[in-house]
Scaffold this motif. Structure first.
Motif, mmCIF file in Angstrom:
data_model
loop_
_atom_site.group_PDB
_atom_site.id
_atom_site.type_symbol
_atom_site.label_atom_id
_atom_site.label_comp_id
_atom_site.label_asym_id
_atom_site.label_seq_id
_atom_site.Cartn_x
_atom_site.Cartn_y
_atom_site.Cartn_z
ATOM 1 N N GLN A 13 10.949 2.080 -10.374
ATOM 2 C CA GLN A 13 10.185 3.288 -9.241
ATOM 3 C C GLN A 13 10.520 3.746 -8.780
ATOM 4 O OE1 GLN A 13 7.644 -0.296 -7.798
ATOM 5 N NE2 GLN A 13 6.277 -0.353 -9.379
ATOM 6 N N LEU A 14 11.828 3.885 -8.346
ATOM 7 C CA LEU A 14 12.550 4.603 -8.065
ATOM 8 C C LEU A 14 14.054 5.620 -8.818
ATOM 9 C CD1 LEU A 14 13.511 2.392 -4.640
ATOM 10 C CD2 LEU A 14 12.007 4.436 -4.185
ATOM 11 N N SER A 73 -5.137 -2.445 -13.058
ATOM 12 C CA SER A 73 -5.053 -2.269 -11.506
ATOM 13 C C SER A 73 -4.146 -1.665 -10.556
ATOM 14 C CB SER A 73 -6.394 -3.034 -11.096
ATOM 15 O OG SER A 73 -5.875 -3.787 -10.267
ATOM 16 N N MET A 74 -3.344 -1.897 -10.433
ATOM 17 C CA MET A 74 -3.008 -1.567 -9.150
ATOM 18 C C MET A 74 -1.766 -0.805 -9.566
ATOM 19 S SD MET A 74 -1.196 -5.436 -8.245
ATOM 20 C CE MET A 74 -0.293 -5.031 -5.986
ATOM 21 N N ALA A 75 -1.124 -1.041 -11.074
ATOM 22 C CA ALA A 75 0.355 -0.198 -11.464
ATOM 23 C C ALA A 75 0.454 0.969 -10.768
ATOM 24 C CB ALA A 75 0.984 -0.289 -12.625
ATOM 25 N N PRO A 76 -0.281 2.274 -11.131
ATOM 26 C CA PRO A 76 -0.094 3.055 -9.751
ATOM 27 C C PRO A 76 -0.272 2.840 -8.264
ATOM 28 C CG PRO A 76 -1.966 3.609 -11.304
ATOM 29 C CD PRO A 76 -1.462 1.809 -11.422
ATOM 30 N N PHE A 77 -0.727 2.522 -7.852
ATOM 31 C CA PHE A 77 -0.769 2.100 -6.492
ATOM 32 C C PHE A 77 0.927 0.988 -5.979
ATOM 33 C CE2 PHE A 77 -5.033 2.846 -7.129
ATOM 34 C CZ PHE A 77 -5.319 3.953 -6.273
ATOM 35 N N ASP A 78 1.515 0.776 -6.584
ATOM 36 C CA ASP A 78 2.404 0.246 -6.457
ATOM 37 C C ASP A 78 3.186 0.711 -6.391
ATOM 38 O OD1 ASP A 78 3.852 -3.111 -6.009
ATOM 39 O OD2 ASP A 78 4.545 -2.367 -7.712
ATOM 40 N N VAL A 79 3.463 1.670 -7.784
ATOM 41 C CA VAL A 79 4.623 2.920 -7.785
ATOM 42 C C VAL A 79 4.718 3.288 -6.449
ATOM 43 C CG1 VAL A 79 5.286 4.898 -9.003
ATOM 44 C CG2 VAL A 79 4.622 3.215 -10.197
ATOM 45 N N LEU A 80 3.455 4.307 -5.809
ATOM 46 C CA LEU A 80 3.072 5.087 -4.866
ATOM 47 C C LEU A 80 3.697 4.508 -3.696
ATOM 48 C CD1 LEU A 80 -0.346 6.568 -5.421
ATOM 49 C CD2 LEU A 80 1.979 8.173 -5.687
ATOM 50 N N SER A 81 3.600 3.124 -2.907
ATOM 51 C CA SER A 81 3.814 2.523 -1.860
ATOM 52 C C SER A 81 5.398 2.369 -1.936
ATOM 53 C CB SER A 81 3.113 0.515 -1.814
ATOM 54 O OG SER A 81 2.162 1.082 -2.653
ATOM 55 N N THR A 82 5.982 1.936 -3.542
ATOM 56 C CA THR A 82 7.314 1.772 -3.192
ATOM 57 C C THR A 82 7.908 3.476 -3.222
ATOM 58 O OG1 THR A 82 7.285 0.801 -4.655
ATOM 59 C CG2 THR A 82 9.534 1.839 -4.692
ATOM 60 N N ARG A 83 7.724 4.204 -3.225
ATOM 61 C CA ARG A 83 7.879 5.152 -2.470
ATOM 62 C C ARG A 83 7.935 6.174 -1.567
ATOM 63 N NH1 ARG A 83 8.646 8.991 -7.490
ATOM 64 N NH2 ARG A 83 9.583 7.861 -9.637
ATOM 65 N N LEU A 84 6.723 5.356 -0.924
ATOM 66 C CA LEU A 84 6.841 6.082 0.341
ATOM 67 C C LEU A 84 7.558 4.957 1.071
ATOM 68 C CD1 LEU A 84 2.389 6.913 -0.095
ATOM 69 C CD2 LEU A 84 4.249 8.247 0.854
ATOM 70 N N TYR A 85 7.500 4.429 1.223
ATOM 71 C CA TYR A 85 7.515 3.073 2.239
ATOM 72 C C TYR A 85 9.726 3.389 2.310
ATOM 73 C CZ TYR A 85 3.943 0.007 2.949
ATOM 74 O OH TYR A 85 2.680 -0.569 3.227
ATOM 75 N N ASN A 86 9.727 3.774 0.925
ATOM 76 C CA ASN A 86 11.477 3.725 0.580
ATOM 77 C C ASN A 86 12.032 5.411 0.931
ATOM 78 O OD1 ASN A 86 14.352 2.462 -0.076
ATOM 79 N ND2 ASN A 86 14.413 4.528 -1.589
ATOM 80 N N GLN A 87 11.386 5.903 1.029
ATOM 81 C CA GLN A 87 11.807 8.156 1.583
ATOM 82 C C GLN A 87 12.090 7.524 3.336
ATOM 83 O OE1 GLN A 87 8.903 10.544 2.591
ATOM 84 N NE2 GLN A 87 7.411 9.650 2.827
ATOM 85 N N GLY A 88 13.560 8.615 2.543
ATOM 86 C CA GLY A 88 13.789 8.898 4.456
ATOM 87 C C GLY A 88 12.895 9.285 5.313
ATOM 88 N N VAL A 89 13.079 9.138 6.596
ATOM 89 C CA VAL A 89 12.627 9.678 7.671
ATOM 90 C C VAL A 89 14.160 10.961 8.524
ATOM 91 C CG1 VAL A 89 10.656 8.113 7.576
ATOM 92 C CG2 VAL A 89 12.627 7.813 8.964
ATOM 93 N N ASN A 90 12.916 12.072 8.747
ATOM 94 C CA ASN A 90 13.807 12.643 9.660
ATOM 95 C C ASN A 90 13.352 12.048 11.213
ATOM 96 O OD1 ASN A 90 11.365 13.312 11.147
ATOM 97 N ND2 ASN A 90 11.184 15.347 10.053
ATOM 98 N N ALA A 91 14.263 12.896 12.552
ATOM 99 C CA ALA A 91 14.424 12.361 13.529
ATOM 100 C C ALA A 91 13.170 11.721 14.360
ATOM 101 C CB ALA A 91 15.256 13.244 14.679
#
Length: 306
Positions: free
Chosen positions: A28-29, A222-240
């Motif tokens: 997914q990533l 039913s949940m495959a698209p939300f699974d992809v979205l969750s993976t992307r949002l949870y794994n992204q880097g964050v700023n300070a």
């Protein structure tokens, strides 16, 4: 006791299916925010991905994130399944004729899913980030380099405060809510229909098997698209300030994925999603039923002796 039974069932299932969850996360990533042809496909399919992961990281590579995954299952499915059992036992899912109501099953499953999805969100984030950590030759998506689940949670708090633990929780609510509603509706209704038709008695293993297999298909669809979205949002880097570097929120994530990668990117890793969610749903619900029946038998025998 309901919480304990549900938790043990979920952990038993996740230990078996975690390798598929690792591959699902990485698929997914792969190619994040890049059009097809602009990136090298490190993971071509589940089988090749598994073989290359074992070569580069050993067998343990396929069990990355198993501890936060187990903790997540205890909190999420322990809460979700035990609450649903309470609703079912107390008749809240029945219609006026005493039969299971499809609407109430779906609503009840979705409600307990939303609640459990929110509570367990920090552990899901830690799970995703640890599963994505790979050998440099196989690395896709943001690499966080956490040592363990505690390091992942500590880093989230350091960068975003307590709210940093719940980054992406809104997406998880949709993911677990929709998946839970579909799973528990199809599981309950299928088992009830087979029992009423005289095909499989309610407490038989064949009844539980048929209900679990059908529910696994419904959950994946039913949940495959939300699974992809969750993976992307949870794994992204964050700023300070703890803000996402790639996506601002769920809507922004959907827009950027569709624009850069196309609509089908929302179904990336579909095979891995099905191979993971299907068996996990089946095993979790099977273990759940077996443990519930064992507990009922033990309670009945204890009362008889007393």
């Amino acid at each position: 006791m309901d919480f304990l039974i549900s938790s043990v069932a979920a952990v038993g299932a996740v230990i078996i299916t975690n390798p598929l969850d690792v591959l699902k996360t990485r698929l997914q990533l792969q190619g994040e925010l890049k059009a097809s042809g602009e990136y090298q496909k490190v993971y071509k399919n589940v089988l090749q991905g598994a073989v290359d992961t074992i070569k580069a990281e050993g067998i343990r590579g396929l069990q990355r994130g198993v501890w936060p995954a187990s903790c997540y299952q205890i909190v999420m499915n322990g809460t979700r399944l035990s609450l649903y059992e309470k609703l079912q036992v107390n008749g809240f899912l029945n219609d006026s004729d005493g039969k299971l109501s499809s609407l109430k099953c779906a609503a009840g499953g979705a409600t307990v899913g939303v609640l459990s999805g929110f509570i367990s969100s920090p552990l899901y984030m830690a799970k995703v980030q640890l599963q994505s950590q790979a050998d440099p030759k196989l690395a896709v998506g943001t690499q966080h380099h956490h040592q363990n689940v505690f390091g992942a949670l500590r880093n989230a708090v350091h960068k975003g405060g307590v709210l940093g633990l719940y980054r992406g929780a809104f997406t998880s609510i949709f993911r677990v809510g929709i998946g839970s509603g579909a799973q528990l509706l199809t599981y309950s209704k299928c088992r009830d229909a087979l029992h009423n038709a005289g095909v499989c008695p309610m407490n038989s293993w064949s009844n539980a098997l048929a209900g679990a297999m059908l529910s696994g298909m419904a959950v994946t669809a039913s949940m495959a698209p939300f699974d992809v979205l969750s993976t992307r949002l949870y794994n992204q880097g964050v700023n300070a300030q703890g803000k996402g570097l790639l996506y601002r929120n769920l809507g922004d994530c959907i827009f950027k994925i569709v624009k850069k990668e196309g609509p089908l990117a929302l179904y990336k890793g579909w095979t891995a999603v099905y191979l993971r969610i299907g068996p996990h749903s089946f095993l979790c619900l099977m273990f759940w039923d077996i443990l519930k029946n064992l507990h009922k038998d033990y309670t009945r025998k204890t009362k008889q002796v007393a």
